[in-house]
Design a protein around this motif. Structure first.
Motif, PDB file in Angstrom:
ATOM      1  N   VAL A 166       0.883  -1.162   0.000  1.00  0.00           N
ATOM      2  CA  VAL A 166       0.000   0.000   0.000  1.00  0.00           C
ATOM      3  C   VAL A 166       0.923   1.215   0.000  1.00  0.00           C
ATOM      4  O   VAL A 166       1.663   1.440   0.950  1.00  0.00           O
ATOM      5  N   ALA A 167       0.896   1.976  -1.091  1.00  0.00           N
ATOM      6  CA  ALA A 167       1.882   3.018  -1.322  1.00  0.00           C
ATOM      7  C   ALA A 167       1.363   4.411  -0.984  1.00  0.00           C
ATOM      8  O   ALA A 167       0.187   4.715  -1.201  1.00  0.00           O
ATOM      9  N   ALA A 168       2.259   5.253  -0.496  1.00  0.00           N
ATOM     10  CA  ALA A 168       1.945   6.655  -0.212  1.00  0.00           C
ATOM     11  C   ALA A 168       2.285   7.529  -1.417  1.00  0.00           C
ATOM     12  O   ALA A 168       2.415   8.739  -1.309  1.00  0.00           O
ATOM     13  N   ALA A 169       2.427   6.893  -2.582  1.00  0.00           N
ATOM     14  CA  ALA A 169       2.725   7.606  -3.823  1.00  0.00           C
ATOM     15  C   ALA A 169       2.004   6.918  -4.969  1.00  0.00           C
ATOM     16  O   ALA A 169       1.594   5.762  -4.859  1.00  0.00           O
ATOM     17  N   ILE A 170       1.864   7.648  -6.071  1.00  0.00           N
ATOM     18  CA  ILE A 170       1.254   7.094  -7.274  1.00  0.00           C
ATOM     19  C   ILE A 170       2.208   7.279  -8.433  1.00  0.00           C
ATOM     20  O   ILE A 170       3.094   8.126  -8.394  1.00  0.00           O
ATOM     21  N   LYS A 171       2.025   6.462  -9.443  1.00  0.00           N
ATOM     22  CA  LYS A 171       2.907   6.500 -10.606  1.00  0.00           C
ATOM     23  C   LYS A 171       2.117   6.941 -11.826  1.00  0.00           C
ATOM     24  O   LYS A 171       1.028   6.446 -12.093  1.00  0.00           O
ATOM     25  N   SER A 172       2.701   7.869 -12.580  1.00  0.00           N
ATOM     26  CA  SER A 172       2.060   8.357 -13.805  1.00  0.00           C
ATOM     27  C   SER A 172       2.375   7.433 -14.969  1.00  0.00           C
ATOM     28  O   SER A 172       3.209   6.534 -14.856  1.00  0.00           O
ATOM     29  N   ASP A 173       1.715   7.669 -16.086  1.00  0.00           N
ATOM     30  CA  ASP A 173       1.918   6.839 -17.277  1.00  0.00           C
ATOM     31  C   ASP A 173       3.358   6.862 -17.776  1.00  0.00           C
ATOM     32  O   ASP A 173       3.826   5.907 -18.382  1.00  0.00           O
ATOM     33  N   ASP A 174       4.087   7.961 -17.498  1.00  0.00           N
ATOM     34  CA  ASP A 174       5.483   8.045 -17.943  1.00  0.00           C
ATOM     35  C   ASP A 174       6.461   7.444 -16.937  1.00  0.00           C
ATOM     36  O   ASP A 174       7.662   7.547 -17.092  1.00  0.00           O
ATOM     37  N   GLY A 175       5.933   6.804 -15.881  1.00  0.00           N
ATOM     38  CA  GLY A 175       6.769   6.114 -14.910  1.00  0.00           C
ATOM     39  C   GLY A 175       7.230   6.961 -13.739  1.00  0.00           C
ATOM     40  O   GLY A 175       7.879   6.457 -12.826  1.00  0.00           O
ATOM     41  N   LYS A 176       6.911   8.245 -13.728  1.00  0.00           N
ATOM     42  CA  LYS A 176       7.311   9.109 -12.615  1.00  0.00           C
ATOM     43  C   LYS A 176       6.378   8.888 -11.432  1.00  0.00           C
ATOM     44  O   LYS A 176       5.173   8.690 -11.593  1.00  0.00           O
ATOM     45  N   GLY A 177       6.961   8.932 -10.233  1.00  0.00           N
ATOM     46  CA  GLY A 177       6.178   8.772  -9.022  1.00  0.00           C
ATOM     47  C   GLY A 177       5.892  10.107  -8.376  1.00  0.00           C
ATOM     48  O   GLY A 177       6.711  11.032  -8.445  1.00  0.00           O
ATOM     49  N   TYR A 178       4.738  10.212  -7.728  1.00  0.00           N
ATOM     50  CA  TYR A 178       4.337  11.437  -7.050  1.00  0.00           C
ATOM     51  C   TYR A 178       3.768  11.079  -5.678  1.00  0.00           C
ATOM     52  O   TYR A 178       2.955  10.168  -5.554  1.00  0.00           O
ATOM     53  N   TYR A 179       4.218  11.830  -4.655  1.00  0.00           N
ATOM     54  CA  TYR A 179       3.732  11.601  -3.302  1.00  0.00           C
ATOM     55  C   TYR A 179       2.276  12.038  -3.181  1.00  0.00           C
ATOM     56  O   TYR A 179       1.899  13.110  -3.646  1.00  0.00           O
ATOM     57  N   LEU A 180       1.482  11.199  -2.536  1.00  0.00           N
ATOM     58  CA  LEU A 180       0.105  11.549  -2.221  1.00  0.00           C
ATOM     59  C   LEU A 180       0.084  12.412  -0.959  1.00  0.00           C
ATOM     60  O   LEU A 180       1.038  12.381  -0.163  1.00  0.00           O
TER      61      LEU A 180
END
Length: 96
Positions: free
Chosen positions: A30-44
């Motif tokens: 269960v992650a505190a971040a999400i990944k965009s279509d280009d593979g970059k991660g972003y903190y929630l």
């Protein structure tokens, strides 16, 4: 697989509550971040998480509630199934 966004809050969170919760939830992917279509991660935002799995929404809710209860009493848990997700303004996870 089903994608979920999870929100956990507490009526009066202690200073380290979310740090501890992040560590414990990460053990179950269960992650505190999400990944965009280009593979970059972003903190929630604090207390928000992303999970993909085969469990039902109620199974995810109950498992997160049980775990969050071990961190601090009286957690409030919201789980939403998502098919499409869009965001703006989140901090980039370095190295992604």
């Amino acid at each position: 697989m089903v994608n979920y966004i999870i929100r956990v809050s507490y009526p009066a969170a202690n200073g380290d509550t979310f740090d501890r919760l992040n560590v414990e939830l990460a053990k179950f992917n269960v992650a505190a971040a999400i990944k965009s279509d280009d593979g970059k991660g972003y903190y929630l935002p604090q207390g928000e998480y992303c999970y993909s799995g085969n469990e039902t929404i109620n199974e995810v809710r109950d498992a997160v509630f049980r775990l969050a209860s071990t961190i601090q009493p009286e957690p409030q848990v919201l789980v939403v199934e998502v098919t499409t997700l869009s965001w703006a303004g989140f901090k980039l996870v370095e190295g992604t």
